[in-house]
Motif scaffolding. Structure first.
Motif, PDB file in Angstrom:
ATOM      1  N   PHE A 216      38.940  46.987  26.071  1.00 43.00           N
ATOM      2  CA  PHE A 216      38.626  48.118  26.944  1.00 43.00           C
ATOM      3  C   PHE A 216      37.973  49.259  26.151  1.00 43.00           C
ATOM      4  CE2 PHE A 216      39.749  52.067  29.094  1.00 43.00           C
ATOM      5  CZ  PHE A 216      39.296  51.807  30.370  1.00 43.00           C
ATOM      6  N   PRO A 395      31.258  45.594  33.783  1.00 40.98           N
ATOM      7  CA  PRO A 395      32.239  45.477  34.880  1.00 40.98           C
ATOM      8  C   PRO A 395      32.903  44.105  34.938  1.00 40.98           C
ATOM      9  CG  PRO A 395      30.224  46.502  35.671  1.00 40.98           C
ATOM     10  CD  PRO A 395      29.933  46.002  34.305  1.00 40.98           C
ATOM     11  N   LEU A 396      32.106  43.057  34.681  1.00 39.12           N
ATOM     12  CA  LEU A 396      32.648  41.699  34.718  1.00 39.12           C
ATOM     13  C   LEU A 396      33.772  41.539  33.686  1.00 39.12           C
ATOM     14  CD1 LEU A 396      30.477  38.594  35.143  1.00 39.12           C
ATOM     15  CD2 LEU A 396      32.151  38.574  33.360  1.00 39.12           C
ATOM     16  N   LEU A 398      35.530  43.958  32.376  1.00 41.56           N
ATOM     17  CA  LEU A 398      36.666  44.816  32.734  1.00 41.56           C
ATOM     18  C   LEU A 398      37.581  44.101  33.738  1.00 41.56           C
ATOM     19  CD1 LEU A 398      34.969  48.350  33.022  1.00 41.56           C
ATOM     20  CD2 LEU A 398      36.683  47.657  31.361  1.00 41.56           C
ATOM     21  N   VAL A 399      36.966  43.452  34.734  1.00 48.30           N
ATOM     22  CA  VAL A 399      37.769  42.717  35.725  1.00 48.30           C
ATOM     23  C   VAL A 399      38.507  41.560  35.045  1.00 48.30           C
ATOM     24  CG1 VAL A 399      37.642  41.243  37.780  1.00 48.30           C
ATOM     25  CG2 VAL A 399      36.352  43.372  37.693  1.00 48.30           C
ATOM     26  N   LEU A 400      37.807  40.883  34.150  1.00 45.36           N
ATOM     27  CA  LEU A 400      38.426  39.770  33.423  1.00 45.36           C
ATOM     28  C   LEU A 400      39.627  40.270  32.610  1.00 45.36           C
ATOM     29  CD1 LEU A 400      37.788  36.755  33.086  1.00 45.36           C
ATOM     30  CD2 LEU A 400      36.555  37.317  31.008  1.00 45.36           C
ATOM     31  N   SER A 401      39.494  41.447  32.013  1.00 45.25           N
ATOM     32  CA  SER A 401      40.597  41.973  31.192  1.00 45.25           C
ATOM     33  C   SER A 401      41.805  42.308  32.076  1.00 45.25           C
ATOM     34  CB  SER A 401      40.141  43.196  30.395  1.00 45.25           C
ATOM     35  OG  SER A 401      39.887  44.284  31.247  1.00 45.25           O
ATOM     36  N   VAL A 402      41.556  42.781  33.299  1.00 42.65           N
ATOM     37  CA  VAL A 402      42.675  43.088  34.207  1.00 42.65           C
ATOM     38  C   VAL A 402      43.359  41.789  34.652  1.00 42.65           C
ATOM     39  CG1 VAL A 402      43.251  44.007  36.486  1.00 42.65           C
ATOM     40  CG2 VAL A 402      41.715  45.257  34.997  1.00 42.65           C
ATOM     41  N   ILE A 403      42.551  40.794  35.015  1.00 45.84           N
ATOM     42  CA  ILE A 403      43.131  39.517  35.473  1.00 45.84           C
ATOM     43  C   ILE A 403      43.957  38.895  34.342  1.00 45.84           C
ATOM     44  CG2 ILE A 403      42.571  37.158  36.190  1.00 45.84           C
ATOM     45  CD1 ILE A 403      40.169  38.300  37.709  1.00 45.84           C
ATOM     46  N   TYR A 406      47.200  41.045  33.784  1.00 39.09           N
ATOM     47  CA  TYR A 406      48.162  40.961  34.891  1.00 39.09           C
ATOM     48  C   TYR A 406      48.878  39.607  34.883  1.00 39.09           C
ATOM     49  CZ  TYR A 406      50.090  40.802  39.589  1.00 39.09           C
ATOM     50  OH  TYR A 406      50.955  40.680  40.649  1.00 39.09           O
TER      51      TYR A 406
ATOM     52  N   PHE B  97      38.213  52.461  37.600  1.00 39.20           N
ATOM     53  CA  PHE B  97      39.101  51.457  37.005  1.00 39.20           C
ATOM     54  C   PHE B  97      40.550  51.734  37.432  1.00 39.20           C
ATOM     55  CE2 PHE B  97      40.587  49.225  32.958  1.00 39.20           C
ATOM     56  CZ  PHE B  97      40.175  47.980  33.389  1.00 39.20           C
ATOM     57  N   TYR B 100      41.108  50.918  41.021  1.00 44.68           N
ATOM     58  CA  TYR B 100      41.165  49.448  41.128  1.00 44.68           C
ATOM     59  C   TYR B 100      42.610  48.958  40.956  1.00 44.68           C
ATOM     60  CZ  TYR B 100      40.257  44.686  39.223  1.00 44.68           C
ATOM     61  OH  TYR B 100      40.253  43.347  38.942  1.00 44.68           O
ATOM     62  N   PHE B 116      35.471  47.272  42.967  1.00 38.51           N
ATOM     63  CA  PHE B 116      35.329  47.886  41.639  1.00 38.51           C
ATOM     64  C   PHE B 116      34.010  47.442  40.983  1.00 38.51           C
ATOM     65  CE2 PHE B 116      35.743  47.204  37.036  1.00 38.51           C
ATOM     66  CZ  PHE B 116      35.756  48.535  36.629  1.00 38.51           C
ATOM     67  N   LEU B 117      33.704  46.153  41.106  1.00 37.40           N
ATOM     68  CA  LEU B 117      32.453  45.645  40.516  1.00 37.40           C
ATOM     69  C   LEU B 117      31.249  46.377  41.100  1.00 37.40           C
ATOM     70  CD1 LEU B 117      33.320  41.845  40.486  1.00 37.40           C
ATOM     71  CD2 LEU B 117      32.675  43.154  38.471  1.00 37.40           C
ATOM     72  N   SER B 120      31.240  50.101  39.826  1.00 39.60           N
ATOM     73  CA  SER B 120      30.915  50.274  38.404  1.00 39.60           C
ATOM     74  C   SER B 120      29.486  49.806  38.091  1.00 39.60           C
ATOM     75  CB  SER B 120      31.941  49.567  37.519  1.00 39.60           C
ATOM     76  OG  SER B 120      32.097  48.248  37.934  1.00 39.60           O
ATOM     77  N   LEU B 158      47.886  36.118  41.235  1.00 44.84           N
ATOM     78  CA  LEU B 158      47.272  37.447  41.327  1.00 44.84           C
ATOM     79  C   LEU B 158      47.635  38.044  42.685  1.00 44.84           C
ATOM     80  CD1 LEU B 158      43.755  36.663  39.804  1.00 44.84           C
ATOM     81  CD2 LEU B 158      45.510  38.089  38.775  1.00 44.84           C
TER      82      LEU B 158
END
Lengths: 505, 168
Positions: A216, A395-396, A398-403, A406, B97, B100, B116-117, B120, B158
């Motif tokens: 991040f 952004p891609l 960032l989403v991957l890091s959240v998934i 989590y 973020f 999100y 979010f995608l 951003s 998820l």
């Protein structure tokens, strides 16, 4: 089982379709991670960690190791083509690599780097194979006092040789140790510093901290840095990939020197790959016949450091496999993967889980061959990856890091930890504090405390227990020797700088 | 070049040192008051945190007492932060973020990811003629691909959110 029998057994394990696929996916994803700015090897391995939980433990670890090696390979591509190192171990490669690219030798340099990484990685695996099994046999004799010496001593060494000032490593290291005390402690099960937050009872998870600090934070730096976003590399043609006979001849001695040096660095706690690449560069400047050209675009300036950083990355598996002690953030993540799968890392790994020990070693051979095959013919693909606009891949990722974060514990709290760690990582990057000691402090802290207290329990409160056994004394003497050697080297460097400044006046 | 504003590195590091010193004090006092210290032969849960608090205080003081500006100082004198439109963009991405995370358990990962995608990508794109429709297609394709790969294929848990029953 001797080393050769072990290797053959490991090859049988690594050559199963699942494990071959894991090695391929790891090598491919690792190269992409190394090529793309923003995600280095540590964040890459951290992101893949939750995915490995659904795999067989051996396949999961093989995939993680593949990402580690792959990102080392891939990191040099951006260093050579754009003068932007994909990860810290490629910083040195950018110096001569970019100069060579400007001279029209980008393709040949990429080949020299890929083959050098292969040589470094493959030869280091032989060393890992020999050292790990011998050290694991010795480590069976270790008790809490010896493990305390290894873990606490290793952390002290790491804080001193991580680069920068002592305070720049010591402060993050103690913050890591502090985070490691949150949650249920290992000896009596008492809960500490949870402040009534149920998610903290299990402690601070390693993955959000690592993804935040390394992934991040780096992505935030990319968001603010629009100058790099505008850079686009030229394409590299297949016919340009072949080095000349002279380039091959000049690269071979540098590869061998770099491999040897890198292996030694890999055994010492700390950011081995980065330190090894810098040391190899200095070694080339000191020993090469073409020392005068280094810095202006010499093949030795990329061949030595690249072989060294891959050799060091591979050698850093020795303390992980033989002792179960992680001295690097990536090793810490691999230990986490083992623990989640119910495998206790340590000296008994080789006897209790030979399939993991030998499978991982054998997969490193296979992985290095795959990386060579992936990197040279597919250089065009990797270059085209650099043309993906930042507004798409940031952004891609960032989403991957959240998934990824989590899914470790199905916890939104961990995602907030990721954000907090990211902000801390961004600030620490700006303020020149080291990140690796924080991660290693977090993972080693509970182990240090456990061994420290167990030793006191066993000795009925006698503090001399820590320096009674010959093994513990040897470890502490080694720690002292490394610290003294580092101190002398720094004094010498400062003296040489002062002399150089004086003579220039 | 990206517009940036320079700040002095030594005062910023000293500020971090001061924060760490306060943290060490609070953490050490909390450990002393709430945990058992035990005895030498049976050390309690407070021993290690107290040792860490002392070490943290020492490292904080070492940051506070650092000498800067000498010939052998490896650190630069300043560090830069973005300003103006770049700073606003960075803060907006951070805010998106954070929103999100808040939205994820409510509307589910797939929809939250897609939103979010889109947000951003819009914020990060420098193209003045960027098309929302095109970015929305990218966002939906990526979010859907992640859902299929992670949730359906790898069985990663998820948040589904309130729309879970209508999706798939």
């Amino acid at each position: 089982m001797n080393s050769l029998q072990g290797l053959l057994y490991g090859l049988q394990i690594a050559a199963t379709p699942t494990n071959l696929l894991a090695a391929f996916v790891g090598a491919f994803a690792g190269t992409a991670i190394g090529v793309l700015p923003g995600l280095g090897p540590v964040a890459g391995v951290a992101l893949i960690l939750p995915l490995t939980f659904s795999l067989d433990p051996t396949a999961g670890l093989i995939m993680m190791a593949g990402i580690f090696y792959g990102s080392m390979y891939g990191g040099s591509t951006t260093a050579i083509l754009l003068n932007i190192p994909g990860e810290s171990a490629s910083v040195v490669t950018a110096i001569d690599g970019y100069q060579l690219a400007k001279k029209g030798r980008a393709g040949a340099t990429l080949t020299i780097v890929a083959v050098g990484s292969f040589v470094g990685g493959t030869l280091a695996v032989v060393g890992v194979m020999m050292f790990s099994s011998s050290l694991a046999n010795l480590a069976i004799l270790f008790g809490p006092a010896e493990f305390f010496a290894l873990t606490a001593g290793g952390l002290i060494v790491m804080s001193r040789i991580s680069g920068g000032t002592l305070a720049s490593a010591l402060l993050p290291m103690t913050l890591g140790l502090m985070l490691g005390t949150i949650g249920q402690e290992a000896v009596t099960g008492e809960t500490r510093f949870t402040f009534g937050i149920p998610d903290l009872a299990e402690g601070v998870s390693l993955v959000p901290v690592v993804v935040g600090l390394y992934g991040f934070a780096e992505l935030m730096l990319l968001v603010e840095d629009r100058a790099h976003a505008a850079n686009r590399p030229e394409s590299v043609k297949m016919r340009d990939l072949l080095p000349t006979r002279t380039e091959w001849k000049r690269a071979v001695p540098s590869w061998l020197r770099g491999t040897f040096l890198g292996f030694l660095f890999g055994l010492v706690p700390g950011p081995a790959a980065t330190l090894a690449s810098f040391a190899a560069y200095r070694l080339e400047k000191a020993t090469s016949k073409y020392a005068d050209e280094i810095g202006t675009g010499a093949i030795e300036g990329v061949a030595g450091p690249e072989a060294a950083n891959n050799s060091a990355a591979t050698a850093s598996l020795v303390p992980l496999l033989a002792l179960g002690i992680p001295f690097t953030p990536i090793a810490a993540l691999m230990i986490s993967a083992m623990l989640v799968q119910g495998i206790q890392p340590g000296p008994l790994l080789i006897t209790q889980h030979p399939e993991i020990f030998w499978g991982l070693i054998a997969s490193a051979y296979i992985g290095n061959v795959m990386l060579l095959a992936l990197n040279i013919p597919m250089v065009g693909v990797w270059v085209s990856l650099l043309r993906i606009p930042h507004y798409l891949f940031i952004p891609l990722l960032l989403v991957l890091s959240v998934i990824g974060t989590y899914s470790v514990r199905n916890s939104i709290f961990d995602v907030w930890v990721l954000l907090a760690a990211g902000i801390v990582g961004y600030a620490f990057n700006k303020l020149k504090f080291q990140l690796a000691p924080l991660v290693v402090g977090l993972i080693l802290g509970p182990n240090i405390e456990k061994h420290f207290r167990e030793a006191l329990f066993l000795s009925d409160g006698d503090p001399w227990i820590y320096v009674q056994s010959p093994i513990a004394v040897t470890v502490w003497l080694l720690v002292a020797a490394i610290l003294i050697a580092g101190f002398i080297a720094r004094r010498r460097a400062a003296f040489a700088d002062a002399m150089a400044q004086e003579s220039s006046l | 070049m990206t517009p940036t504003q320079s700040f002095g590195l030594p005062p910023a590091r000293r500020f971090v040192g001061l924060l760490a010193l306060l943290l060490a004090a609070g953490y050490g006092v909390d450990a002393w008051q709430t945990l058992s210290v035990g005895r030498w032969h049976k050390p309690g849960a407070a021993i290690f945190p107290i040792a860490v608090a002392i070490l943290l205080a020492i490292s904080a003081v070492s940051v506070l007492l650092e000498k800067h500006g000498g010939a052998d100082d490896p650190m630069p004198a300043t560090f830069s932060l973005p300003e103006g439109a770049d700073l606003r963009r960075l803060l907006k991405v951070l805010a998106a973020f954070a929103i999100y995370f808040v939205a994820m358990p409510l509307i589910g990962n797939m929809i939250a990811s897609a939103l979010f995608l889109l947000a951003s990508m819009w914020l990060l794109s420098d193209d003045p003629k960027r098309s929302v429709a095109r970015l929305a297609i990218y966002a939906i394709v990526i979010a859907l691909s992640f859902e299929v790969f992670f949730v359906r294929l790898l069985k990663v848990q998820l948040p589904g959110g309130v729309f879970k029953q209508w999706l798939f």
